[in-house]
Design an enzyme around this catalytic site. Structure first.
Site, PDB file in Angstrom:
ATOM      1  N   LYS A  24       0.833  -1.217   0.000  1.00 21.66           N
ATOM      2  CA  LYS A  24       0.000   0.000   0.000  1.00 21.66           C
ATOM      3  C   LYS A  24       0.864   1.261   0.000  1.00 21.66           C
ATOM      4  O   LYS A  24       0.671   2.151  -0.824  1.00 21.66           O
ATOM      5  CB  LYS A  24      -0.912  -0.019   1.229  1.00 21.66           C
ATOM      6  CG  LYS A  24      -1.506   1.315   1.620  1.00 21.66           C
ATOM      7  CD  LYS A  24      -2.351   1.134   2.854  1.00 21.66           C
ATOM      8  CE  LYS A  24      -2.528   2.231   3.821  1.00 21.66           C
ATOM      9  NZ  LYS A  24      -1.506   3.085   4.284  1.00 21.66           N
ATOM     10  N   ARG A  95      -3.794  10.240   3.767  1.00 20.61           N
ATOM     11  CA  ARG A  95      -2.535  10.820   4.215  1.00 20.61           C
ATOM     12  C   ARG A  95      -1.567  11.043   3.043  1.00 20.61           C
ATOM     13  O   ARG A  95      -0.910  12.065   2.934  1.00 20.61           O
ATOM     14  CB  ARG A  95      -1.922   9.843   5.230  1.00 20.61           C
ATOM     15  CG  ARG A  95      -0.567  10.222   5.736  1.00 20.61           C
ATOM     16  CD  ARG A  95      -0.670  11.064   6.951  1.00 20.61           C
ATOM     17  NE  ARG A  95       0.620  11.550   7.399  1.00 20.61           N
ATOM     18  CZ  ARG A  95       0.783  12.750   7.921  1.00 20.61           C
ATOM     19  NH1 ARG A  95      -0.230  13.564   8.052  1.00 20.61           N
ATOM     20  NH2 ARG A  95       1.960  13.139   8.329  1.00 20.61           N
ATOM     21  N   CYS A 119      -5.269   8.293   8.996  1.00 22.64           N
ATOM     22  CA  CYS A 119      -5.701   7.758  10.297  1.00 22.64           C
ATOM     23  C   CYS A 119      -5.363   8.710  11.434  1.00 22.64           C
ATOM     24  O   CYS A 119      -4.304   9.336  11.443  1.00 22.64           O
ATOM     25  CB  CYS A 119      -5.026   6.412  10.544  1.00 22.64           C
ATOM     26  SG  CYS A 119      -5.771   5.076   9.603  1.00 22.64           S
ATOM     27  N   ARG A 124       0.469  14.430  13.292  1.00 26.41           N
ATOM     28  CA  ARG A 124       1.279  13.936  12.172  1.00 26.41           C
ATOM     29  C   ARG A 124       1.802  15.134  11.382  1.00 26.41           C
ATOM     30  O   ARG A 124       1.306  15.455  10.303  1.00 26.41           O
ATOM     31  CB  ARG A 124       0.454  12.975  11.308  1.00 26.41           C
ATOM     32  CG  ARG A 124      -0.022  11.791  12.108  1.00 26.41           C
ATOM     33  CD  ARG A 124      -0.832  10.806  11.293  1.00 26.41           C
ATOM     34  NE  ARG A 124       0.002   9.964  10.438  1.00 26.41           N
ATOM     35  CZ  ARG A 124      -0.488   8.988   9.676  1.00 26.41           C
ATOM     36  NH1 ARG A 124      -1.780   8.755   9.645  1.00 26.41           N
ATOM     37  NH2 ARG A 124       0.312   8.249   8.949  1.00 26.41           N
ATOM     38  N   PRO A 125       2.814  15.812  11.955  1.00 26.51           N
ATOM     39  CA  PRO A 125       3.327  17.019  11.305  1.00 26.51           C
ATOM     40  C   PRO A 125       3.999  16.699   9.978  1.00 26.51           C
ATOM     41  O   PRO A 125       4.402  15.563   9.737  1.00 26.51           O
ATOM     42  CB  PRO A 125       4.362  17.538  12.315  1.00 26.51           C
ATOM     43  CG  PRO A 125       4.759  16.367  13.121  1.00 26.51           C
ATOM     44  CD  PRO A 125       3.593  15.434  13.138  1.00 26.51           C
ATOM     45  N   ILE A 126       4.122  17.718   9.125  1.00 27.70           N
ATOM     46  CA  ILE A 126       4.873  17.512   7.878  1.00 27.70           C
ATOM     47  C   ILE A 126       5.997  18.558   7.750  1.00 27.70           C
ATOM     48  O   ILE A 126       6.399  18.919   6.647  1.00 27.70           O
ATOM     49  CB  ILE A 126       3.951  17.505   6.640  1.00 27.70           C
ATOM     50  CG1 ILE A 126       3.155  18.796   6.515  1.00 27.70           C
ATOM     51  CG2 ILE A 126       3.010  16.325   6.626  1.00 27.70           C
ATOM     52  CD1 ILE A 126       2.592  18.963   5.114  1.00 27.70           C
ATOM     53  N   ASP A 127       6.470  18.994   8.926  1.00 23.80           N
ATOM     54  CA  ASP A 127       7.526  20.014   8.932  1.00 23.80           C
ATOM     55  C   ASP A 127       8.792  19.548   8.202  1.00 23.80           C
ATOM     56  O   ASP A 127       9.489  20.358   7.572  1.00 23.80           O
ATOM     57  CB  ASP A 127       7.863  20.413  10.376  1.00 23.80           C
ATOM     58  CG  ASP A 127       8.261  19.217  11.222  1.00 23.80           C
ATOM     59  OD1 ASP A 127       7.475  18.253  11.294  1.00 23.80           O
ATOM     60  OD2 ASP A 127       9.381  19.220  11.784  1.00 23.80           O
ATOM     61  N   GLN A 128       9.091  18.259   8.247  1.00 27.37           N
ATOM     62  CA  GLN A 128      10.322  17.780   7.599  1.00 27.37           C
ATOM     63  C   GLN A 128      10.173  17.767   6.072  1.00 27.37           C
ATOM     64  O   GLN A 128      11.144  17.965   5.350  1.00 27.37           O
ATOM     65  CB  GLN A 128      10.706  16.382   8.113  1.00 27.37           C
ATOM     66  CG  GLN A 128      10.988  16.349   9.601  1.00 27.37           C
ATOM     67  CD  GLN A 128      12.095  17.300  10.010  1.00 27.37           C
ATOM     68  OE1 GLN A 128      13.223  17.232   9.504  1.00 27.37           O
ATOM     69  NE2 GLN A 128      11.781  18.212  10.919  1.00 27.37           N
ATOM     70  N   ARG A 399      -9.514   0.601   3.631  1.00 24.36           N
ATOM     71  CA  ARG A 399      -8.521   1.527   3.096  1.00 24.36           C
ATOM     72  C   ARG A 399      -7.211   0.820   2.770  1.00 24.36           C
ATOM     73  O   ARG A 399      -6.489   1.245   1.865  1.00 24.36           O
ATOM     74  CB  ARG A 399      -8.214   2.638   4.124  1.00 24.36           C
ATOM     75  CG  ARG A 399      -9.336   3.653   4.264  1.00 24.36           C
ATOM     76  CD  ARG A 399      -8.906   4.812   5.113  1.00 24.36           C
ATOM     77  NE  ARG A 399      -7.512   5.111   4.835  1.00 24.36           N
ATOM     78  CZ  ARG A 399      -6.684   5.718   5.651  1.00 24.36           C
ATOM     79  NH1 ARG A 399      -7.121   6.131   6.816  1.00 24.36           N
ATOM     80  NH2 ARG A 399      -5.442   5.942   5.325  1.00 24.36           N
TER      81      ARG A 399
HETATM   82  C1  UD1 Z   1       3.930   6.484   6.911  1.00 25.43           C
HETATM   83  C2  UD1 Z   1       2.877   5.473   6.548  1.00 25.43           C
HETATM   84  C3  UD1 Z   1       2.197   4.927   7.795  1.00 25.43           C
HETATM   85  C4  UD1 Z   1       3.234   4.403   8.779  1.00 25.43           C
HETATM   86  C5  UD1 Z   1       4.334   5.416   9.031  1.00 25.43           C
HETATM   87  C6  UD1 Z   1       5.483   4.864   9.857  1.00 25.43           C
HETATM   88  C7  UD1 Z   1       2.139   6.219   4.356  1.00 25.43           C
HETATM   89  C8  UD1 Z   1       1.084   6.850   3.561  1.00 25.43           C
HETATM   90  N1  UD1 Z   1       1.911   6.134   5.689  1.00 25.43           N
HETATM   91  O1  UD1 Z   1       3.250   7.567   7.564  1.00 25.43           O
HETATM   92  O2  UD1 Z   1       1.329   3.870   7.402  1.00 25.43           O
HETATM   93  O3  UD1 Z   1       2.587   4.127  10.015  1.00 25.43           O
HETATM   94  O4  UD1 Z   1       4.895   5.867   7.781  1.00 25.43           O
HETATM   95  O5  UD1 Z   1       6.045   3.758   9.223  1.00 25.43           O
HETATM   96  O6  UD1 Z   1       3.161   5.783   3.852  1.00 25.43           O
HETATM   97  N2  UD1 Z   1       7.271  13.309  11.610  1.00 25.43           N
HETATM   98  C9  UD1 Z   1       7.590  14.608  11.935  1.00 25.43           C
HETATM   99  N3  UD1 Z   1       7.654  15.530  10.930  1.00 25.43           N
HETATM  100  C10 UD1 Z   1       7.427  15.215   9.635  1.00 25.43           C
HETATM  101  C11 UD1 Z   1       7.106  13.892   9.314  1.00 25.43           C
HETATM  102  C12 UD1 Z   1       7.040  12.953  10.316  1.00 25.43           C
HETATM  103  O7  UD1 Z   1       7.798  14.934  13.104  1.00 25.43           O
HETATM  104  O8  UD1 Z   1       7.515  16.099   8.779  1.00 25.43           O
HETATM  105  C13 UD1 Z   1       7.217  12.286  12.667  1.00 25.43           C
HETATM  106  C14 UD1 Z   1       5.837  11.657  12.830  1.00 25.43           C
HETATM  107  O9  UD1 Z   1       5.015  12.409  13.684  1.00 25.43           O
HETATM  108  C15 UD1 Z   1       6.178  10.290  13.380  1.00 25.43           C
HETATM  109  C16 UD1 Z   1       7.513   9.960  12.700  1.00 25.43           C
HETATM  110  O10 UD1 Z   1       8.038  11.206  12.251  1.00 25.43           O
HETATM  111  O11 UD1 Z   1       6.381  10.352  14.769  1.00 25.43           O
HETATM  112  C17 UD1 Z   1       7.408   9.022  11.533  1.00 25.43           C
HETATM  113  O12 UD1 Z   1       6.431   9.505  10.627  1.00 25.43           O
HETATM  114  P1  UD1 Z   1       6.472   9.162   9.066  1.00 25.43           P
HETATM  115  O13 UD1 Z   1       7.461   8.074   8.839  1.00 25.43           O
HETATM  116  O14 UD1 Z   1       6.618  10.428   8.312  1.00 25.43           O
HETATM  117  O15 UD1 Z   1       5.018   8.593   8.853  1.00 25.43           O
HETATM  118  P2  UD1 Z   1       3.962   8.971   7.765  1.00 25.43           P
HETATM  119  O16 UD1 Z   1       4.621   9.351   6.474  1.00 25.43           O
HETATM  120  O17 UD1 Z   1       2.939   9.877   8.377  1.00 25.43           O
END
Ligand code: UD1
Length: 435
Positions: A24, A95, A119, A124-128, A399
């Site tokens: 997925k 997402r 979910c 679930r920030p996207i700052d990175q 999903r």
């Molecule tokens: C993806 C997967 C999800 C899986 C997760 C961890 C997809 C669509 N979703 O989610 O199924 O559970 O990986 O394997 O592929 N974080 C930050 N800033 C950011 C991005 C992430 O602080 O900009 C933190 C998150 O809050 C979390 C950690 O980094 O604690 C890992 O998140 P990330 O690997 O980015 O997960 P997702 O991409 O949301």
């Protein structure tokens, strides 16, 4: 949305062979990545799940020609894409729509995407992701819930990720493949689907090296071509069936997998006393009556995946002794625990740690899936519980799992989907069993 439910009569051992669908989380990045090519891409082994269907609709909405077949093939032609904005109501449903930011930025130098859905498992920030786009020269603003990214020109750079993020790693790769010059992502995620996306980009003519390690090096290219590509098997679906096989004391061959991707799950099952036999492209799990307790800490790959923490809690709930489960990635990923308590599980949650004292058995109950993997956990709980379990909100499960009840029925489970409005009493009387 249909208000369907799963109706499960517990107590059947799963036996037989199940074939795992495509990954997925690879599919959700590879489909939008195909928009970067100058000719159509043919993508095989896509899971036919709701997230993929919604994403295909979003791609069509921005102008792509997309055909998606139930046999797992998609043909994506990104040439007609003319819009750099995606509709709010669709993006909210998933997402992974954040990958359109990287893709449209690379394609047009601009992208406007509402904050993504997905979910509810914590902040679930996207700052990175944003930090990465900015390092490549984009200006990113957030206005009225919409992320607006613009760049005259994307130029490669070195980007250190403060947290290991699958989403940010992939999104930065997507934005950087056509940027001018080299990009280095340091502290990159190493998940199998990160490697799969890199392999797909390289099949289109990109120059991405090091995916699967913590340093990914990308040399920007001017042009990407269409290609044919087959997505890897889904590590999480495979793990879910491995845990279900173990929990029911069954004997299941989980086939069409890459056993290396499943090592962390295999290791934990072995630690609990379950039998796991690895083949070239399968793992066979033979469950025992009373597994041993275990400690689990979720971590980025190759650590134990957070997506399998919830299913694994179910196995711990009937293990001998007290298991400690530490969720280190997401804040609210224990919402299944309250539902498991309704079924007799003895689990306490403190902050991000669940302390799970094994009980002799679970009992069927009406429960609610609160998110995708919580739903998978409740299915496993229903399979092992005494009596009937009815799970609602199963749209979450649809999903991410393809035909899950059909696959389980083939393994001998007593599970059926109750359609919207279908009388539970009718099912109960035709089964002549409840409680
Ligand atoms: C993806 C997967 C999800 C899986 C997760 C961890 C997809 C669509 N979703 O989610 O199924 O559970 O990986 O394997 O592929 N974080 C930050 N800033 C950011 C991005 C992430 O602080 O900009 C933190 C998150 O809050 C979390 C950690 O980094 O604690 C890992 O998140 P990330 O690997 O980015 O997960 P997702 O991409 O949301």
């Amino acid at each position: 949305m249909l208000l369907e439910k799963f109706y499960i009569v517990g107590g059947k051992k799963l036996t037989g062979t199940v074939t795992i669908a495509g990954a997925k989380n690879a599919a959700l990045a590879i489909l939008p990545a195909a928009l970067l090519a100058d000719s159509p891409c043919v993508i095989d082994n896509l899971p036919y799940i709701d997230d993929v269907i919604v994403l295909a609709d979003i791609l069509a909405e921005v102008g792509a020609n997309v055909t998606l077949s139930k046999n797992g093939r998609a043909v994506v032609d990104g040439r007609p894409v003319s819009r750099y904005k995606a509709p709010h109501d669709m993006v909210k449903r998933l997402r992974a729509s954040y990958y359109l930011l990287g893709v449209l930025l690379a394609k047009f130098g601009k992208a406007e995407i509402p904050f993504p859905g997905g979910c509810e498992i914590g902040a679930r920030p996207i700052d990175q992701h944003i930090k990465g786009f900015e390092a490549l020269g984009a200006k990113v603003d957030i206005e009225h819930g919409i992320i607006k990214a613009r760049a005259e020109k994307l130029v490669g750079n070195e980007i250190y990720l403060d947290v290991v993020s699958v989403g940010a790693t992939i999104n930065i790769m997507l934005a950087a493949v056509k940027a001018e010059g080299p990009t280095i992502i340091v502290n990159a995620a190493k998940e199998p689907h990160v490697v799969d996306v890199a392999n797909f980009l390289n099949s289109m003519g990109a120059n991405v090296k090091g995916a699967g390690t913590d340093t990914i090096r990308i040399k920007g290219v001017e042009k990407l071509n269409g290609c044919e590509y087959t997505i890897i098997p889904d590590q999480i679906e495979a793990g879910t069936f491995m845990i279900a096989a173990a929990a029911t004391g069954g004997d299941v061959v989980v086939s069409g997998v890459i056993p290396k991707h499943l090592e962390s799950i295999t290791a934990k099952l072995l630690e609990m006393g379950e039998e796991v036999i690895e083949g070239d492209d399968y793992v066979r799990v033979r469950g025992i009556a009373k597994p041993r307790r275990v400690n689990i800490k979720t971590l980025p790959y190759p650590g134990f995946p957070t997506d399998l923490q919830q299913p694994m809690t179910v196995l711990c709930s009937i293990a001998k002794g007290t298991s400690v489960i530490h969720e280190s990635l997401f804040d609210h990923r224990f919402r299944h625990v309250e539902e498991l308590r309704r079924m007799g599980a003895n689990i306490k949650v403190e902050d991000r740690v669940a302390i799970c004292e094994g009980v002799d058995f679970l009992t069927g109950a009406p429960v609610t899936a609160t998110d995708l993997r919580a739903g998978a956990a409740l299915i496993i709980a229903g399979l092992i519980a005494h009596g009937v379990t009815v799970i609602d909100n199963i749209h979450f499960i649809d999903r991410g799992y393809e035909k899950i009840e059909q696959k389980l029925m083939k393994l001998g489970a007593d599970i059926r989907r109750l359609n919207d409005g279908e009388s539970l009493l009718k099912v109960v009387s035709s089964n002549n069993t409840i409680g």
